[in-house]
Design a protein around this motif. Structure first.
Motif, PDB file in Angstrom:
ATOM      1  N   GLU A 229       0.904  -1.164  -0.050  1.00 35.62           N
ATOM      2  CA  GLU A 229      -0.098  -0.218  -0.016  1.00 35.62           C
ATOM      3  C   GLU A 229       0.934   1.428   0.016  1.00 35.62           C
ATOM      4  OE1 GLU A 229      -3.221  -0.303  -0.006  1.00 35.62           O
ATOM      5  OE2 GLU A 229      -3.595   2.062  -0.284  1.00 35.62           O
ATOM      6  N   PHE A 230       1.848   1.168   1.006  1.00 32.79           N
ATOM      7  CA  PHE A 230       2.830   2.354   0.941  1.00 32.79           C
ATOM      8  C   PHE A 230       3.445   2.517  -0.184  1.00 32.79           C
ATOM      9  CE2 PHE A 230       5.497   5.279   2.914  1.00 32.79           C
ATOM     10  CZ  PHE A 230       6.818   4.880   2.470  1.00 32.79           C
ATOM     11  N   ALA A 231       4.047   1.444  -1.038  1.00 34.00           N
ATOM     12  CA  ALA A 231       4.740   1.660  -2.060  1.00 34.00           C
ATOM     13  C   ALA A 231       3.919   2.236  -3.195  1.00 34.00           C
ATOM     14  CB  ALA A 231       5.241   0.216  -2.363  1.00 34.00           C
ATOM     15  N   TYR A 232       2.825   1.701  -3.260  1.00 30.54           N
ATOM     16  CA  TYR A 232       1.949   2.355  -4.449  1.00 30.54           C
ATOM     17  C   TYR A 232       1.570   3.890  -3.868  1.00 30.54           C
ATOM     18  CZ  TYR A 232      -2.318   3.206  -7.365  1.00 30.54           C
ATOM     19  OH  TYR A 232      -3.004   3.742  -7.938  1.00 30.54           O
ATOM     20  N   ILE A 233       1.345   4.185  -2.851  1.00 27.04           N
ATOM     21  CA  ILE A 233       0.903   5.380  -2.789  1.00 27.04           C
ATOM     22  C   ILE A 233       2.182   6.482  -2.928  1.00 27.04           C
ATOM     23  CG2 ILE A 233       0.320   7.238  -0.852  1.00 27.04           C
ATOM     24  CD1 ILE A 233      -1.424   5.103   0.411  1.00 27.04           C
ATOM     25  N   ALA A 234       3.281   5.964  -2.249  1.00 26.80           N
ATOM     26  CA  ALA A 234       4.479   6.683  -2.419  1.00 26.80           C
ATOM     27  C   ALA A 234       4.925   6.988  -3.725  1.00 26.80           C
ATOM     28  CB  ALA A 234       5.605   5.849  -1.799  1.00 26.80           C
ATOM     29  N   SER A 235       4.672   5.922  -4.743  1.00 24.87           N
ATOM     30  CA  SER A 235       5.223   6.144  -5.890  1.00 24.87           C
ATOM     31  C   SER A 235       4.230   7.084  -6.653  1.00 24.87           C
ATOM     32  CB  SER A 235       5.162   4.695  -6.732  1.00 24.87           C
ATOM     33  OG  SER A 235       3.822   4.355  -7.334  1.00 24.87           O
ATOM     34  N   HIS A 236       3.203   6.822  -6.415  1.00 25.25           N
ATOM     35  CA  HIS A 236       1.968   8.043  -6.787  1.00 25.25           C
ATOM     36  C   HIS A 236       2.172   9.366  -6.603  1.00 25.25           C
ATOM     37  CE1 HIS A 236      -2.099   8.674  -7.965  1.00 25.25           C
ATOM     38  NE2 HIS A 236      -1.952   7.600  -8.582  1.00 25.25           N
ATOM     39  N   ASP A 237       2.557   9.479  -5.312  1.00 26.31           N
ATOM     40  CA  ASP A 237       2.940  10.986  -4.916  1.00 26.31           C
ATOM     41  C   ASP A 237       4.214  11.500  -5.338  1.00 26.31           C
ATOM     42  OD1 ASP A 237       1.188  10.746  -1.683  1.00 26.31           O
ATOM     43  OD2 ASP A 237       0.523  10.948  -3.644  1.00 26.31           O
ATOM     44  N   LEU A 238       5.226  10.484  -5.742  1.00 30.87           N
ATOM     45  CA  LEU A 238       6.500  10.729  -6.227  1.00 30.87           C
ATOM     46  C   LEU A 238       6.295  11.116  -7.705  1.00 30.87           C
ATOM     47  CD1 LEU A 238       8.637   8.299  -4.592  1.00 30.87           C
ATOM     48  CD2 LEU A 238       8.731  10.559  -4.108  1.00 30.87           C
ATOM     49  N   GLN A 239       5.397  10.548  -8.210  1.00 32.51           N
ATOM     50  CA  GLN A 239       5.243  10.874  -9.710  1.00 32.51           C
ATOM     51  C   GLN A 239       4.643  12.201 -10.144  1.00 32.51           C
ATOM     52  OE1 GLN A 239       6.192   8.766 -12.031  1.00 32.51           O
ATOM     53  NE2 GLN A 239       5.386   6.682 -11.671  1.00 32.51           N
ATOM     54  N   GLU A 240       3.669  12.639  -9.192  1.00 30.38           N
ATOM     55  CA  GLU A 240       3.220  13.965  -9.329  1.00 30.38           C
ATOM     56  C   GLU A 240       4.301  15.213  -9.496  1.00 30.38           C
ATOM     57  OE1 GLU A 240      -0.063  13.255  -9.773  1.00 30.38           O
ATOM     58  OE2 GLU A 240      -0.261  15.485  -9.867  1.00 30.38           O
ATOM     59  N   PRO A 241       5.157  15.363  -8.591  1.00 29.22           N
ATOM     60  CA  PRO A 241       5.970  16.439  -9.079  1.00 29.22           C
ATOM     61  C   PRO A 241       6.859  16.266 -10.251  1.00 29.22           C
ATOM     62  CG  PRO A 241       6.282  15.744  -6.693  1.00 29.22           C
ATOM     63  CD  PRO A 241       5.359  14.687  -7.481  1.00 29.22           C
ATOM     64  N   LEU A 242       7.352  15.128 -10.664  1.00 29.41           N
ATOM     65  CA  LEU A 242       7.969  14.652 -11.630  1.00 29.41           C
ATOM     66  C   LEU A 242       7.256  15.228 -13.021  1.00 29.41           C
ATOM     67  CD1 LEU A 242       9.416  11.394 -10.765  1.00 29.41           C
ATOM     68  CD2 LEU A 242      10.555  13.452 -11.217  1.00 29.41           C
ATOM     69  N   ARG A 243       5.725  15.030 -12.995  1.00 24.53           N
ATOM     70  CA  ARG A 243       5.162  15.222 -13.952  1.00 24.53           C
ATOM     71  C   ARG A 243       5.088  16.809 -14.230  1.00 24.53           C
ATOM     72  NH1 ARG A 243      -0.004  15.449 -14.846  1.00 24.53           N
ATOM     73  NH2 ARG A 243      -0.170  15.438 -12.595  1.00 24.53           N
ATOM     74  N   MET A 244       4.921  17.636 -13.234  1.00 19.73           N
ATOM     75  CA  MET A 244       5.155  18.865 -13.179  1.00 19.73           C
ATOM     76  C   MET A 244       6.610  19.373 -13.820  1.00 19.73           C
ATOM     77  SD  MET A 244       2.164  20.065 -12.088  1.00 19.73           S
ATOM     78  CE  MET A 244       1.530  18.731 -12.908  1.00 19.73           C
ATOM     79  N   VAL A 245       7.628  18.808 -13.264  1.00 22.22           N
ATOM     80  CA  VAL A 245       8.941  18.980 -13.739  1.00 22.22           C
ATOM     81  C   VAL A 245       8.903  19.126 -15.369  1.00 22.22           C
ATOM     82  CG1 VAL A 245      11.100  18.618 -13.843  1.00 22.22           C
ATOM     83  CG2 VAL A 245      10.147  18.916 -11.796  1.00 22.22           C
ATOM     84  N   SER A 246       8.355  17.937 -16.042  1.00 22.60           N
ATOM     85  CA  SER A 246       8.665  17.835 -17.284  1.00 22.60           C
ATOM     86  C   SER A 246       7.656  18.333 -18.169  1.00 22.60           C
ATOM     87  CB  SER A 246       8.580  16.226 -17.796  1.00 22.60           C
ATOM     88  OG  SER A 246       7.586  15.536 -17.085  1.00 22.60           O
ATOM     89  N   SER A 247       6.495  18.479 -17.479  1.00 21.46           N
ATOM     90  CA  SER A 247       5.381  19.495 -18.107  1.00 21.46           C
ATOM     91  C   SER A 247       5.982  20.693 -18.137  1.00 21.46           C
ATOM     92  CB  SER A 247       4.180  19.423 -17.394  1.00 21.46           C
ATOM     93  OG  SER A 247       3.384  18.053 -17.455  1.00 21.46           O
ATOM     94  N   TYR A 248       6.332  21.599 -17.315  1.00 19.53           N
ATOM     95  CA  TYR A 248       6.593  22.905 -17.194  1.00 19.53           C
ATOM     96  C   TYR A 248       7.842  23.151 -18.172  1.00 19.53           C
ATOM     97  CZ  TYR A 248       2.810  24.617 -14.480  1.00 19.53           C
ATOM     98  OH  TYR A 248       1.454  24.733 -14.072  1.00 19.53           O
TER      99      TYR A 248
END
Lengths: 521, 137
Positions: free
Chosen positions: A304-323
């Protein structure tokens, strides 16, 4: 000459000891007849006993056992037939051979009457001595032989009893030494007897009278007791049941209890039982189960933790590459080459991070039971090859594939393993050498062994094991792409199927990766 | 039917995503207003208020993983209200887990989209909305 009242044996030299000799009863009312018989039989190894009447004969039979009875048919008061009938009625002389002596010329009815009364033979007067001696000898022999058999039977019985006793005491001492408690109780639970091991298990002083103990006291939950008793009644026995009981000082123990219901020859019921202290074993078992549950829980939490963590970790990365890409698109005209390159670095890093997170998630999810099905490895290879098509084409790979088996497993994982290994085989190719990749499978004891070999740069001998570790990279980031998890994922995936993975390699020549997967049969 | 300017309601707590979508709309020359609600509560409030003024969104975008109240709950809300049930609703998520998609479609969403991770994909997303769901976008 003996008097009829005495059963005094005739002592003869060189014969069987007095008292051990066979006895023969002579019954005739006429003394002269008796004397004559005595003369005929005197030489044989036997004791002669005389009786003058049927009544006397019967009296003598009370105290003696005879090998054969010679009975005169014509006697006053009680004739031979009557006497014979009475002799046969007695249990002790039921089967004693009777020889009738008769002077009369035997008429058929006379003789048959005799036989029906249990006579074994007839002797006709005048007696032919050799004949009489011969006949009597036969019965003597028979008598002696049956006595011998009886003696032997007794001896055997005695020996058997002795052995049984020895066995029992050996068993008892064995059970005691092994700390197996043995007991007998009434159906109500009142203890009748118990061996020392039993007393030790429950901490009962051996001097205590067992009758003062009721087994019900030893149970922690009376419900357990009633359940076991019910089963005992239903099936006649209880076998190795683990029950919580307590010792006489109330300290709790776990025991393994076996009981049977027995009925003795008088019809009384008893419970015979065996008990062993299994506290240590049981507590270890309980601890193990608790640990397993804890582990399962912790695994679930981790996932559960791994899933959530990866999820939340992906968010800022998406922002970085999008911007970053937005920046490039909107302000590309005012950014110089260097600036664009810098932006490129940013985007690349973000992408790498995303791949890494995905790989970590994949790696962490491995090992959670997924559905197994039949996997055609040729199909999986086809897909992996398809996914790697651009790479294969660009590198102009010479690809040799043999027919692969169908195995049972997780198709996604198998596909991943194949794709990772194929990809590596091409990725780590030698400069100026046309890459060649071979894949094959052969049957081995553990199932199937797959081999993927290449003619690439090879792996140094001291790294052959380490490359399967997470994040381990042999080359710098700039030399070869990759997150360093690929092989770790391969290993975990293969292990999940119960297989193993290894590599053989020569630097500058190439590597062959071997992995095993279980067969379907 | 709405008589005034169309607007898109986006229920999204991540400011970065909202801004990117806004930029993408502008890039494509859309005149549609983007109204962003930071929570399902806020979204419901806005919807009701606008509805009272006779205004309805032409498109609703909902982040699946919006905190406090799951995006799913919002779907159920929309579906149960006649006024909003027919407005195209798109679920957005960074998760690709299969069951999320199926569940959302089952709950009444019109589509399920994975959030883009680069600019060009954002533009493509807006294009798809224009051509398919809401020509007025």
């Amino acid at each position: 000459m003996k008097t009829p009242d005495q059963a005094v044996p005739v002592a003869e030299p060189d014969k069987a000891p007095v008292g051990d000799r066979a006895k023969v009863l002579l019954v005739d009312d006429r003394q002269d007849k008796l004397t004559a018989l005595e003369a005929v039989l005197g030489g044989l190894d036997l004791d002669l006993v005389m009786a003058k009447s049927g009544k006397e004969a019967l009296r003598l039979l009370l105290a003696n056992e005879f090998a054969v009875i010679l009975l005169d048919v014509s006697m006053p008061v009680m004739d031979g037939f009557e006497t014979a009938a009475l002799i046969r009625q007695r249990k002790s002389s039921e089967h004693t051979p009777i020889i009738f002596i008769t002077a009369m010329s035997a008429t058929e009815t006379h003789v048959s009457r005799g036989y029906s009364l249990g006579a074994v033979d007839y002797i006709f007067a005048p007696v032919v001595p050799e004949m009489l001696r011969a006949k009597v000898s036969v019965f003597l022999d028979l008598f002696r032989k049956s006595r011998e058999v009886e003696r032997r039977a007794d001896a055997l019985r005695h020996e058997a009893e002795l052995r049984a006793e020895q066995l029992e005491s050996r068993l008892e001492s064995l059970l005691n030494r092994l700390n197996v408690g043995v007991f007998r109780s009434t159906p109500a639970g009142d203890l009748i007897n118990a061996n020392p091991a039993f007393m030790r298990i429950f901490g009962i002083n051996p001097s205590v009278n067992p009758a003062t103990i009721n087994l019900g006291q030893l149970y922690i939950r009376q419900q357990d007791r009633s359940e076991l008793l019910a089963e005992l009644r239903r099936t006649g026995r209880v076998q190795e049941r683990h029950v919580r009981q307590h010792r006489i000082d109330h300290s709790p123990i776990w025991v393994s209890l076996s009981k049977t219901l027995v009925v003795d020859s008088k019809g009384d019921e008893f419970i015979d039982g065996m008990v062993e202290d299994v506290t240590v074993r049981k507590e270890a078992e309980i601890a193990l189960i608790a640990k397993a549950e804890e582990l399962a829980r912790s695994n679930a939490e981790l996932e559960e933790f791994a899933y959530i963590a990866s999820h939340d970790l992906q968010e800022p990365l998406r922002m970085v590459s999008s911007y970053s890409s937005l920046l490039e698109a909107r302000y590309g005209s005012v950014i110089d080459e260097n600036g664009k390159m810098f932006l490129g670095q940013v985007v690349d890093s973000a992408k790498r991070m995303q791949t890494l997170i995905r790989d970590i998630l994949t790696y962490s999810k491995l090992g959670r039971g997924s559905e197994d099905s039949l996997v055609d490895c040729n199909e999986m290879l086809e897909r992996a090859h398809f996914n790697l098509q651009p790479l294969f084409t660009e590198a102009n790979v010479e690809f040799h594939r043999e027919h692969l088996p169908t195995i049972r497993g997780d198709p996604v994982l198998i596909g991943q393993v194949l794709q990772n290994l194929l990809g590596n085989a091409v990725k780590f190719r030698r400069d100026g050498v046309r890459p060649r990749v071979d894949i094959s499978a052969k049957r081995v004891a553990e199932g199937w062994e797959f081999a993927i070999s290449d003619n690439g740069i090879g792996i140094p001998g001291d790294c052959l094991e380490r490359i399967f570790h997470v994040f381990h990279r042999l080359h710098g980031r700039d030399e070869y792409e990759g997150t360093g998890i690929g092989l770790a994922i391969c290993r975990k995936a293969v292990q999940r199927h119960g297989g193993t993975i290894r590599v053989e390699s020569t630097v500058g020549q190439g590597s062959t990766f071997y992995f095993t997967l279980p067969a379907t049969d | 039917m709405p008589t005034s300017e169309p607007f898109i309601l986006m229920v999204e707590d991540n400011r970065g995503d909202a801004l990117l979508f806004q930029e993408a709309l502008r890039e494509r020359g859309s005149s549609v207003r983007l109204v962003v609600a930071r929570s399902v509560e806020e979204g419901t409030q806005i919807l009701t208020q606008m509805a009272a003024d006779g205004e309805f969104p032409c498109l609703i975008l909902v982040d699946l993983h919006i905190p406090r109240q799951d995006g799913r709950a919002f779907l159920i809300l929309l579906g149960s209200d006649d006024r909003f049930a027919r407005i195209p609703t798109i679920m957005l998520s960074s998760s690709q887990r299969e069951f999320d998609r199926e569940e959302c479609l089952r709950l009444g969403a019109d589509s399920f989209q994975v959030k883009p991770s680069d600019w060009l994909s954002y533009l493509a997303l807006v294009d798809s909305f224009k051509s398919y769901w809401a020509p007025s976008v």
